[in-house]
Design an enzyme around this catalytic site. Structure first.
Site, PDB file in Angstrom:
ATOM      1  N   GLY A 241     -17.272   9.385   3.486  1.00 31.75           N
ATOM      2  CA  GLY A 241     -16.235  10.327   3.104  1.00 31.75           C
ATOM      3  C   GLY A 241     -15.157  10.579   4.132  1.00 31.75           C
ATOM      4  O   GLY A 241     -14.263  11.398   3.896  1.00 31.75           O
ATOM      5  N   ARG A 324      -4.314   5.975  -8.241  1.00 28.19           N
ATOM      6  CA  ARG A 324      -4.472   7.193  -7.446  1.00 28.19           C
ATOM      7  C   ARG A 324      -3.322   8.195  -7.621  1.00 28.19           C
ATOM      8  O   ARG A 324      -3.576   9.395  -7.721  1.00 28.19           O
ATOM      9  CB  ARG A 324      -4.695   6.858  -5.962  1.00 28.19           C
ATOM     10  CG  ARG A 324      -5.974   6.023  -5.721  1.00 28.19           C
ATOM     11  CD  ARG A 324      -6.306   5.866  -4.251  1.00 28.19           C
ATOM     12  NE  ARG A 324      -6.653   7.127  -3.646  1.00 28.19           N
ATOM     13  CZ  ARG A 324      -5.852   7.887  -2.935  1.00 28.19           C
ATOM     14  NH1 ARG A 324      -4.628   7.474  -2.654  1.00 28.19           N
ATOM     15  NH2 ARG A 324      -6.247   9.037  -2.471  1.00 28.19           N
ATOM     16  N   TYR A 328      -4.838  11.607  -9.012  1.00 32.25           N
ATOM     17  CA  TYR A 328      -4.994  12.705  -8.041  1.00 32.25           C
ATOM     18  C   TYR A 328      -3.654  13.256  -7.555  1.00 32.25           C
ATOM     19  O   TYR A 328      -3.634  14.100  -6.664  1.00 32.25           O
ATOM     20  CB  TYR A 328      -5.722  12.215  -6.772  1.00 32.25           C
ATOM     21  CG  TYR A 328      -6.988  11.430  -6.948  1.00 32.25           C
ATOM     22  CD1 TYR A 328      -8.105  11.991  -7.571  1.00 32.25           C
ATOM     23  CD2 TYR A 328      -7.096  10.134  -6.448  1.00 32.25           C
ATOM     24  CE1 TYR A 328      -9.280  11.271  -7.695  1.00 32.25           C
ATOM     25  CE2 TYR A 328      -8.271   9.409  -6.566  1.00 32.25           C
ATOM     26  CZ  TYR A 328      -9.363   9.987  -7.184  1.00 32.25           C
ATOM     27  OH  TYR A 328     -10.518   9.276  -7.287  1.00 32.25           O
ATOM     28  N   CYS A 357       3.480   3.108 -21.060  1.00 33.24           N
ATOM     29  CA  CYS A 357       3.972   4.143 -21.968  1.00 33.24           C
ATOM     30  C   CYS A 357       3.248   5.461 -21.767  1.00 33.24           C
ATOM     31  O   CYS A 357       2.503   5.931 -22.641  1.00 33.24           O
ATOM     32  CB  CYS A 357       3.821   3.673 -23.400  1.00 33.24           C
ATOM     33  SG  CYS A 357       4.618   2.093 -23.639  1.00 33.24           S
TER      34      CYS A 357
HETATM   35  C1  LIG Z   1     -18.042   7.213  -2.870  1.00 33.42           C
HETATM   36  C2  LIG Z   1     -19.256   7.412  -2.067  1.00 33.42           C
HETATM   37  C3  LIG Z   1     -19.261   7.097  -0.716  1.00 33.42           C
HETATM   38  C4  LIG Z   1     -18.036   6.606   0.017  1.00 33.42           C
HETATM   39  O1  LIG Z   1     -17.022   7.539   0.095  1.00 33.42           O
HETATM   40  P1  LIG Z   1     -15.727   7.201   1.004  1.00 33.42           P
HETATM   41  O2  LIG Z   1     -14.897   8.410   0.904  1.00 33.42           O
HETATM   42  O3  LIG Z   1     -15.082   6.008   0.384  1.00 33.42           O
HETATM   43  O4  LIG Z   1     -16.228   6.928   2.372  1.00 33.42           O
HETATM   44  C5  LIG Z   1     -20.435   7.255  -0.021  1.00 33.42           C
HETATM   45  N1  LIG Z   1     -21.560   7.702  -0.623  1.00 33.42           N
HETATM   46  C6  LIG Z   1     -21.584   8.022  -1.928  1.00 33.42           C
HETATM   47  C7  LIG Z   1     -22.846   8.510  -2.529  1.00 33.42           C
HETATM   48  C8  LIG Z   1     -20.445   7.893  -2.698  1.00 33.42           C
HETATM   49  O5  LIG Z   1     -20.476   8.222  -3.986  1.00 33.42           O
END
Ligand SMILES: *Cc1c(COP(=O)(O)O)cnc(C)c1O
Length: 432
Positions: A241, A324, A328, A357
């Site tokens: 993340g 994206r 978002y 469209c």
């Molecule tokens: C999407 C996801 C990740 C990776 O997230 P990033 O933001 O791309 O690093 C890691 N673990 C799980 C369980 C995910 O669903």
């Protein structure tokens, strides 16, 4: 936001010494372009942290599931975080080691669990009591024991877009601590289950250390709870993340995050007389996000009639290629491939849109630049959740993907789809 593998030469943007305009010429537009060096460097930022703790960095395949990218990362020693059977099949096809796979996801089907057990994945991250029981019974029936981790939901705000926040108790992911404890007791007593670790992933595009540290605190306290019950873990999976810079974000670097987390775990472990469990991570965006661009051409310009009207630059890429912005409201830098304006270029604040469209089909809004029909621009930071989220909406064939190697060799990872690909799985039933 552009890694150093992308650079300027003779007023033209290059990737690893290859001009992006020449790639557009060869492969057409739109086209996704990735830099091998940028991917390898980002991966190394996580994997080569100096720590006395054993680490496994798993690449989150969903960020960019291209077989070539999986192969590249497998070659660098990565494990893989997968969320479906299809992703596991991709990893296996690309030569990834199933023992280094962690299988995440809130709704794995019995078929997916069976396949994962057959392929001996390293760990299944379980997200509900239902799934745990089902997995245990399935493994028992197959004469196996399933390696499991429970994904805990630490109720930490990742301070990111609500669609990609996963660690709050209102989110569908993981188990709250009391239920997670119940899950471990069940796993401990079930003959089809073998507890290997604990897992946590609180969201994506996280741009500060604090949520990671807070979540890790909760995970470590929970590991202590488990230890009191005699449940010992061989790994702690702290998820992924980490955010990247799209615009003006200033996220910690991969190595700063890894230093902070490994220090935190080492300090915690130091006060306890237990062996250090292996640390597992699941990064996607921060490994490939800034390593890729979407190169697209201006199809035509529609300047507004009055100064206050929108000026539209209609591109040959659209929301089906890069979702994206539509999904978002995400911001991607738009970089003309040449700093020399073309003859007749029109300077204005442009909304760069696709031909689909839907008024939601936009890629960037209100960007001052000089554009002419036929001009090439790159959407930066498109390596993660770009091609991966692509569709064929409006019967648009998906674009090709190329990888530029450190030596300047350009490798085709995926060819451009053709009409036949669009209708591959369809038929016109007889008599219709
Ligand atoms: C999407 C996801 C990740 C990776 O997230 P990033 O933001 O791309 O690093 C890691 N673990 C799980 C369980 C995910 O669903």
């Amino acid at each position: 936001m552009l890694p150093s593998a992308f650079h300027w030469r003779d007023q033209a943007l290059h990737c690893e010494g290859v001009s992006l305009a020449s790639i557009a010429q060869t492969y057409g537009t739109p086209v996704y372009v990735y830099s091998e060096t940028a991917i390898a460097q980002a991966y190394a930022g996580f994997a080569s942290v100096d720590s006395s703790i054993p680490l496994q960095v798993c690449y989150a395949v969903k960020a960019n599931p291209s077989l070539g990218i999986i192969r590249l990362l497998a070659g660098l020693g990565a494990g893989f975080d997968i969320v479906s059977q299809g992703e596991l099949q991709r990893v296996l096809t690309a030569g990834g080691n199933p023992a280094r796979v962690v299988f995440s996801g809130v709704g794995k089907t019995e078929e997916e669990l069976r396949f994962a057990l057959e392929q001996s994945v390293g760990c299944i991250n379980v997200e509900s009591l239902h799934e745990l029981q089902q997995l245990g019974d399935l493994a028992l029936a197959m004469g196996l024991t399933a390696p499991v981790s429970v994904r805990i939901n630490p109720d930490i705000d990742a301070q990111t877009h609500p669609y990609i926040s996963t660690g709050l108790k209102e989110n569908k992911f993981g188990l709250a601590l009391p239920q997670a404890l119940e899950a471990y007791r069940l796993a401990h007593s079930h003959p089809g289950l073998r507890i290997t670790g604990v897992d946590c992933h609180i969201g994506s595009q996280i741009t500060s250390l604090a949520p990671f540290l807070a979540a890790t605190d909760r995970v470590l306290a929970f590991v202590d709870c488990l230890a009191e019950e005699g449940i010992v873990l061989s790994h702690i999976d702290l998820g992924g993340g980490l955010g990247i810079c799209y615009h003006d974000e200033n996220p910690p670097t991969p190595s700063a995050l890894m230093q902070a987390l490994t220090n935190q775990v080492r300090q915690w472990a130091g006060t306890r007389a237990r062996p250090l469990p292996k640390l597992v991570f699941e990064f996607g965006r921060a490994i490939v996000g800034n390593a890729g661009l979407l190169v697209t051409a201006v199809t035509l310009l529609k300047p507004g009639a009055q100064a206050s009207d929108h000026n539209f630059a209609v591109m040959d890429a659209a929301m089906n290629d890069l979702m994206r912005p539509s999904l978002y409201g995400a911001w991607h830098a738009v970089i003309p491939l040449s700093t020399r304006p073309s003859a007749g270029a029109c300077q204005a604040a442009w909304d760069l849109v696709g031909p689909i469209c839907e008024s939601g089909d936009w890629l960037a809004k209100d960007r001052p630049m000089a554009l002419a029909p036929g001009d090439l621009v790159a959407f930066a930071s498109a390596g993660a959740y770009g091609s991966a989220m692509g569709s064929q909406y409006n019967s648009r064939p998906r674009p090709p993907e190329v990888l530029v190697r450190a030596n300047g060799q350009v490798l085709l990872l995926r060819r451009r789809e053709r009409f036949e690909d669009l209708i591959l799985t369809e038929q016109i039933p007889a008599g219709l």
